[in-house]
Write an enzyme that holds these catalytic residues in place. Structure first.
Site, PDB file in Angstrom:
ATOM      1  N   GLY A 210       5.119  -1.048   3.121  1.00 18.32           N
ATOM      2  CA  GLY A 210       5.657  -0.012   2.235  1.00 18.32           C
ATOM      3  C   GLY A 210       4.659   1.045   1.823  1.00 18.32           C
ATOM      4  O   GLY A 210       4.946   1.865   0.954  1.00 18.32           O
ATOM      5  N   LEU A 211       3.474   1.076   2.460  1.00 17.89           N
ATOM      6  CA  LEU A 211       2.472   2.073   2.064  1.00 17.89           C
ATOM      7  C   LEU A 211       2.293   3.175   3.125  1.00 17.89           C
ATOM      8  O   LEU A 211       1.345   3.961   3.050  1.00 17.89           O
ATOM      9  CB  LEU A 211       1.126   1.414   1.759  1.00 17.89           C
ATOM     10  CG  LEU A 211       1.101   0.446   0.570  1.00 17.89           C
ATOM     11  CD1 LEU A 211      -0.315   0.000   0.255  1.00 17.89           C
ATOM     12  CD2 LEU A 211       1.713   1.059  -0.679  1.00 17.89           C
ATOM     13  N   GLY A 212       3.168   3.210   4.095  1.00 22.45           N
ATOM     14  CA  GLY A 212       3.161   4.341   5.041  1.00 22.45           C
ATOM     15  C   GLY A 212       2.071   4.269   6.095  1.00 22.45           C
ATOM     16  O   GLY A 212       1.609   5.301   6.595  1.00 22.45           O
ATOM     17  N   SER A 213       1.688   3.050   6.481  1.00 17.02           N
ATOM     18  CA  SER A 213       0.575   2.921   7.424  1.00 17.02           C
ATOM     19  C   SER A 213       0.843   3.638   8.747  1.00 17.02           C
ATOM     20  O   SER A 213      -0.034   4.320   9.283  1.00 17.02           O
ATOM     21  CB  SER A 213       0.245   1.440   7.612  1.00 17.02           C
ATOM     22  OG  SER A 213       0.414   1.027   8.907  1.00 17.02           O
TER      23      SER A 213
ATOM     24  N   ALA B  82       2.793   6.265   9.514  1.00 16.01           N
ATOM     25  CA  ALA B  82       2.737   7.737   9.412  1.00 16.01           C
ATOM     26  C   ALA B  82       1.300   8.201   9.185  1.00 16.01           C
ATOM     27  O   ALA B  82       0.886   9.261   9.685  1.00 16.01           O
ATOM     28  CB  ALA B  82       3.640   8.214   8.272  1.00 16.01           C
ATOM     29  N   ALA B  83       0.505   7.396   8.468  1.00 16.00           N
ATOM     30  CA  ALA B  83      -0.884   7.791   8.205  1.00 16.00           C
ATOM     31  C   ALA B  83      -1.711   7.722   9.492  1.00 16.00           C
ATOM     32  O   ALA B  83      -2.533   8.608   9.766  1.00 16.00           O
ATOM     33  CB  ALA B  83      -1.490   6.897   7.132  1.00 16.00           C
TER      34      ALA B  83
ATOM     35  N   PRO C  89      -2.464  -1.556   4.439  1.00 18.27           N
ATOM     36  CA  PRO C  89      -1.811  -2.743   5.007  1.00 18.27           C
ATOM     37  C   PRO C  89      -0.598  -2.342   5.857  1.00 18.27           C
ATOM     38  O   PRO C  89       0.137  -1.416   5.494  1.00 18.27           O
ATOM     39  CB  PRO C  89      -1.375  -3.550   3.780  1.00 18.27           C
ATOM     40  CG  PRO C  89      -1.922  -2.858   2.580  1.00 18.27           C
ATOM     41  CD  PRO C  89      -2.452  -1.527   2.978  1.00 18.27           C
TER      42      PRO C  89
ATOM     43  N   ASP D 196       8.064   9.504   4.310  1.00 18.60           N
ATOM     44  CA  ASP D 196       6.708   9.000   4.580  1.00 18.60           C
ATOM     45  C   ASP D 196       5.841  10.088   5.213  1.00 18.60           C
ATOM     46  O   ASP D 196       4.761  10.415   4.714  1.00 18.60           O
ATOM     47  CB  ASP D 196       6.756   7.827   5.579  1.00 18.60           C
ATOM     48  CG  ASP D 196       7.072   6.514   4.915  1.00 18.60           C
ATOM     49  OD1 ASP D 196       7.704   6.533   3.848  1.00 18.60           O
ATOM     50  OD2 ASP D 196       6.692   5.466   5.483  1.00 18.60           O
TER      51      ASP D 196
END
Ligand code: PMV
Length: 315
Positions: free
Chosen positions: A105-108, A110-111, A101, A152
């Site tokens: 806060g899940l690092g989208s 940087a991923a 998402p 991240d």
């Protein structure tokens, strides 16, 4: 040229967000259940040098040249080309998809950059190292977050549980025993830059108070490292709860996060806190095989739009 594809995990911060921006330690782990993917393929029919970028999740299908240089997807491509000294890219298609998402806060971000850097550099015959990929992801994050700590990009590019202090080489965390976390999504997108900016204003207004809170969060992260490494899970939950109380003092929680956190604790989680920038996005709860399902159910009932269970493996 064959197609090249790469993927990168999301991440959660177990302890220490916000204080990590002020050089206190933090702990983060990759989340493999959600991933960003990039695929690069030659486009022999395309105009010479044209790079076509497609990201259906955000409704984007555009030539690279039509995007501003600092658009996050374009910037990732430019930085990879600069890193491997390619002045003119061959005609190619870059396709990006992600199950992480956005702004939660899940690092989208940087991923996505990590996946692009890996796929594009491999396609060009110069696969980048983790360190180079991490540095590119940091540069892209900088455009959007102002002064990111670097946690991240480091967690995601190295895909390892880490103990991180800004400006220092990161340390790999030795996880004593596998443990499980349930991630609950409030469904509220919340840009990290806004929460980080507000903490900065509070720090400028009252540096002594904020420094004390950061110190306390840093000390929690150090204790948590020991409990993860020596495997004392009964000590971790209370630390998470204490970390959450300090994040509330920093005013980065929200009624929705607080509701999910309370629901997780009532359903048996031994600790729960927000993760990432806060104000929305995701929270995390420490669970056992027995409490995982009741906690996930309670989160849904309390309004979570999605829950993910992730296990941090022994390292
Ligand atoms: O919201 P995320 O996943 O980008 O995490 C941000 C963590 C902060 O500590 C708030 C900011 C940072 O750069 O470390």
């Amino acid at each position: 040229m064959p197609a090249f594809a790469a993927s990168a995990p999301g991440k959660i911060i177990l302890f220490g967000e916000h204080a990590v921006v002020y050089s206190r330690p933090a702990i983060a782990v990759p989340v493999n259940m959600v991933r960003a993917r990039a695929a690069v393929m030659a486009n022999p029919a395309g105009p010479p040098g044209q790079v076509q970028i497609r990201a259906d999740d955000i409704g984007l299908d555009s030539p690279l040249d039509a995007l501003p240089y600092d658009h996050p997807l374009a910037l990732a491509v430019h930085l990879v080309a600069e890193q491997i000294h390619v002045e003119r890219l061959p005609a190619l298609r870059l396709q990006i998809t992600s199950t992480i998402p956005i702004a939660s806060g899940l690092g989208s971000g940087a991923a996505v950059t990590t996946a692009i850097a890996r796929a594009l550099s491999a396609f060009l015959g110069h696969p980048l190292t983790d360190e180079q990929v991490s540095a590119i992801a940091y540069r892209v994050d900088q455009e959007y977050h102002g002064q990111p700590s670097g946690i991240d990009n480091t967690t995601i590019a190295y895909a390892q549980p880490i103990f991180f202090i800004r400006g220092q080489p990161f340390e790999r965390l030795c996880v004593g025993q596998p443990f499980s976390i349930i991630i609950g999504n409030t469904g509220i997108a919340s840009p990290t830059s806004a929460a980080v900016g507000d903490v900065r204003k509070a720090w400028l207004a009252n540096p002594d108070r904020l420094e004390r809170i950061f110190d306390e969060i840093g000390s929690i992260a150090r204790q948590a490292r020991k409990f993860i490494e020596d495997w004392l899970p009964e000590r971790l939950g209370p630390l998470m709860n204490h970390n959450q109380a300090l994040l509330q003092e920093l005013d980065v929680s929200s009624p929705e996060l607080d509701r999910l956190i309370a629901a997780a604790r009532s359903a048996g989680a031994s600790g729960a806190k927000l993760c990432g920038g806060g104000r929305g996005g995701n929270m995390i709860a420490l669970v056992t095989p027995e409490t995982a399902q009741p906690v996930a159910d309670a989160l849904r009932q309390a309004g979570a739009v999605n829950t993910i269970m992730t296990t941090i493996e022994k390292t």
